[in-house]
Design an enzyme around this catalytic site. Structure first.
Site, PDB file in Angstrom:
ATOM      1  N   ARG A   1     -16.423  29.979  -5.764  1.00  0.00           N
ATOM      2  CA  ARG A   1     -16.384  28.667  -6.442  1.00  0.00           C
ATOM      3  C   ARG A   1     -14.945  28.176  -6.587  1.00  0.00           C
ATOM      4  O   ARG A   1     -14.666  26.995  -6.723  1.00  0.00           O
ATOM      5  CB  ARG A   1     -17.090  28.726  -7.803  1.00  0.00           C
ATOM      6  CG  ARG A   1     -17.044  27.393  -8.565  1.00  0.00           C
ATOM      7  CD  ARG A   1     -18.112  27.264  -9.654  1.00  0.00           C
ATOM      8  NE  ARG A   1     -18.265  28.456 -10.449  1.00  0.00           N
ATOM      9  CZ  ARG A   1     -17.382  28.869 -11.382  1.00  0.00           C
ATOM     10  NH1 ARG A   1     -16.302  28.170 -11.621  1.00  0.00           N
ATOM     11  NH2 ARG A   1     -17.604  29.973 -12.056  1.00  0.00           N
TER      12      ARG A   1
ATOM     13  N   TYR B   1     -19.222   0.821  -4.115  1.00  0.00           N
ATOM     14  CA  TYR B   1     -20.391   1.640  -3.797  1.00  0.00           C
ATOM     15  C   TYR B   1     -21.307   1.706  -5.025  1.00  0.00           C
ATOM     16  O   TYR B   1     -20.854   1.913  -6.145  1.00  0.00           O
ATOM     17  CB  TYR B   1     -19.923   3.037  -3.385  1.00  0.00           C
ATOM     18  CG  TYR B   1     -21.037   3.938  -2.947  1.00  0.00           C
ATOM     19  CD1 TYR B   1     -21.713   3.720  -1.753  1.00  0.00           C
ATOM     20  CD2 TYR B   1     -21.413   5.022  -3.724  1.00  0.00           C
ATOM     21  CE1 TYR B   1     -22.736   4.555  -1.352  1.00  0.00           C
ATOM     22  CE2 TYR B   1     -22.430   5.868  -3.326  1.00  0.00           C
ATOM     23  CZ  TYR B   1     -23.095   5.625  -2.140  1.00  0.00           C
ATOM     24  OH  TYR B   1     -24.111   6.461  -1.751  1.00  0.00           O
TER      25      TYR B   1
ATOM     26  N   ASP C   1     -11.153   4.367  -2.550  1.00  0.00           N
ATOM     27  CA  ASP C   1     -12.276   4.946  -1.823  1.00  0.00           C
ATOM     28  C   ASP C   1     -12.187   4.388  -0.410  1.00  0.00           C
ATOM     29  O   ASP C   1     -12.491   3.223  -0.167  1.00  0.00           O
ATOM     30  CB  ASP C   1     -13.597   4.560  -2.501  1.00  0.00           C
ATOM     31  CG  ASP C   1     -14.811   5.148  -1.781  1.00  0.00           C
ATOM     32  OD1 ASP C   1     -14.702   5.458  -0.575  1.00  0.00           O
ATOM     33  OD2 ASP C   1     -15.877   5.269  -2.421  1.00  0.00           O
TER      34      ASP C   1
ATOM     35  N   LYS D   1     -19.978  10.337   5.636  1.00  0.00           N
ATOM     36  CA  LYS D   1     -19.998   9.177   6.520  1.00  0.00           C
ATOM     37  C   LYS D   1     -19.155   9.461   7.773  1.00  0.00           C
ATOM     38  O   LYS D   1     -19.496  10.348   8.528  1.00  0.00           O
ATOM     39  CB  LYS D   1     -19.532   7.943   5.748  1.00  0.00           C
ATOM     40  CG  LYS D   1     -20.171   7.812   4.344  1.00  0.00           C
ATOM     41  CD  LYS D   1     -21.670   7.580   4.354  1.00  0.00           C
ATOM     42  CE  LYS D   1     -22.323   7.772   2.992  1.00  0.00           C
ATOM     43  NZ  LYS D   1     -21.726   7.038   1.888  1.00  0.00           N
TER      44      LYS D   1
HETATM   45  C1  LIG Z   1     -21.678   7.197   0.487  1.00  0.00           C
HETATM   46  C2  LIG Z   1     -20.508   6.699  -0.300  1.00  0.00           C
HETATM   47  C3  LIG Z   1     -20.093   7.329  -1.477  1.00  0.00           C
HETATM   48  C4  LIG Z   1     -20.834   8.513  -2.071  1.00  0.00           C
HETATM   49  O1  LIG Z   1     -20.784   9.613  -1.225  1.00  0.00           O
HETATM   50  P1  LIG Z   1     -21.947  10.731  -1.140  1.00  0.00           P
HETATM   51  O2  LIG Z   1     -21.406  11.629  -0.096  1.00  0.00           O
HETATM   52  O3  LIG Z   1     -23.211  10.019  -0.778  1.00  0.00           O
HETATM   53  O4  LIG Z   1     -22.050  11.359  -2.482  1.00  0.00           O
HETATM   54  C5  LIG Z   1     -18.983   6.832  -2.120  1.00  0.00           C
HETATM   55  N1  LIG Z   1     -18.319   5.746  -1.654  1.00  0.00           N
HETATM   56  C6  LIG Z   1     -18.691   5.110  -0.543  1.00  0.00           C
HETATM   57  C7  LIG Z   1     -17.928   3.922  -0.082  1.00  0.00           C
HETATM   58  C8  LIG Z   1     -19.795   5.554   0.184  1.00  0.00           C
HETATM   59  O5  LIG Z   1     -20.168   4.910   1.286  1.00  0.00           O
END
Ligand SMILES: *Cc1c(COP(=O)(O)O)cnc(C)c1O
Length: 392
Positions: free
Chosen positions: A64, A117, A188, A213
């Site tokens: 962890r 998001y 982000d 993604k």
């Molecule tokens: C998908 C996404 C998230 C969250 O990520 P997860 O891997 O689904 O927890 C955060 N910000 C953006 C812009 C995203 O597309």
């Protein structure tokens, strides 16, 4: 003698910085090239490590707290983002987002794009209740509006381009405005990837990705990663991950690194496809609006070319005929996959307002398209046919 038995010599930071992102995606995080070494880092499946007596600093103890399977992926993403203090992989993008939001003090204020998001906005709403946060939603493409909201704020959260409206923020201007008010800036950068935009180059304090993604890129893992511009911020991310148990499985991280090797190929192809589709869709008789940073007519998008090294591969499309026509397009595509999420090799689409939680400022008929790496003519033929059929 060949380079095979050369003494491994970690490249200095500025030498790595001289390599292009496309190269870094391939070479960063490899095992040292010594005779007989594997070319790829192994997956280590072990929850604990042999250890006795007082632990020495940096010793592996328990998975962890850190594993050798996380490190190559973290090194590679840090190299791509220009993060000098490493990267911290998390069990999901949201775990990384939560780790960053935990920096905001009780009762603190966060400025956030109104089209951030969905789950990030949802978490902020929850934190507003639980921790008394003052959440200020803004149009992140409107630098004056963002600047006005920064007074006495603790954190500026930036997404650019935004989800799903594809607004582009003037990141250098926002960072300057935030820093002059002692406000931390987190970006982000999931939609942009480090190939299109490197927020540290514009002075951002924190960079976050949903590695689910583009970084992993094959719609087969859920994973997040965050980077801090300082040791203090990096320590926070690491400590949060350990104490909250927000950790990734080794195999997921190994898959993500495997996917990352082709990041440049995938992103270049996907965004070239997206630019072609954006231009054709903009001229389509059954389309009322197309949103993509490559289209100069959209508000805030004129600056895209200056602010990003590309445009990304997410498109917003509003078919003629409203939400019903949009649903009909989704029902009639054959090659495109109706699905949420984005950034995989395969092209997907969805009508965002099918979710009751989507912002009401997102048009009811907006389709979000995640353009993949297929042949663009096949993608176009399927979309064009579905758009026409949706009218009938
Ligand atoms: C998908 C996404 C998230 C969250 O990520 P997860 O891997 O689904 O927890 C955060 N910000 C953006 C812009 C995203 O597309």
């Amino acid at each position: 003698m060949t380079t095979h038995d050369a003494t491994p010599d970690p490249a200095p930071v500025d030498a790595a910085a001289a390599l292009s992102p496309a190269t870094l995606a391939v070479v960063a995080g490899r095992p040292a090239p010594v005779q007989g070494a594997p070319v790829n880092p192994p997956v280590v499946l072990s929850s604990t490590y042999v250890s006795q007596g007082p632990p020495v600093p940096g010793e592996r103890l328990y998975a962890r707290m850190g594993t050798e399977t996380w490190e190559p992926f973290e090194e590679a993403v840090a190299a791509l983002e220009g993060g000098r203090h490493g990267a911290t992989v998390f069990g999901s993008g949201m775990a990384a987002v939560a780790a960053v939001l935990a920096l905001v003090p009780l009762g603190g204020a966060v400025v956030v794009p109104r089209h951030a998001y969905q789950a990030t906005l949802g978490l902020l709403d929850q934190l507003a209740i639980e921790r008394g946060l003052d959440v200020r939603r803004v149009d992140v493409a409107d630098t004056d509006e963002v600047t006005r909201a920064l007074d006495d704020a603790d954190l500026l959260w930036v997404e650019t381009p935004t989800n799903p409206m594809l607004e582009v923020a003037d990141l250098p201007a926002l960072v300057e405005a935030a820093h002059s008010r002692h406000v931390l800036v987190a970006v982000d950068s999931t939609f942009a990837t480090p190939l299109v935009q490197r927020p540290f180059e514009h002075g951002a304090d924190i960079v976050v990705h949903s590695a689910t993604k583009y970084l992993a890129g094959h719609s087969d893992v859920v994973l997040g990663i965050a980077l801090g511009a300082s040791e203090h911020l990096t320590d926070h991310l690491r400590a949060y991950r350990t104490s909250h148990g927000a950790i990734a499985g080794p195999f997921e991280v190994w898959l993500a690194l495997r996917g990352l090797r082709t990041l440049a190929l995938r992103v270049e192809r996907a965004q070239a496809n997206a630019a072609v589709l954006a231009a054709r869709l903009a001229a389509h008789p059954d389309v009322v609006e197309v949103r993509h940073p490559s289209l100069p007519q959209d508000p805030g998008h004129g600056r895209a070319a200056r602010l990003m090294d590309g445009f990304g591969a997410i498109l917003g499309v509003r078919p003629r005929g409203g939400a019903d026509a949009a649903d009909a397009v989704v029902a009639r595509v054959a090659l495109w996959t109706p699905a949420t999420s984005l950034g995989g090799v395969e092209s997907t689409l969805e009508r965002r307002r099918r979710f009751g939680t989507e912002s009401v400022t997102v048009p009811e008929d907006l389709l979000r398209l995640s353009v993949g790496v297929e042949d663009v003519e096949d993608l176009w033929a399927d979309l064009d046919r579905a758009l026409r059929a949706a009218q009938g």
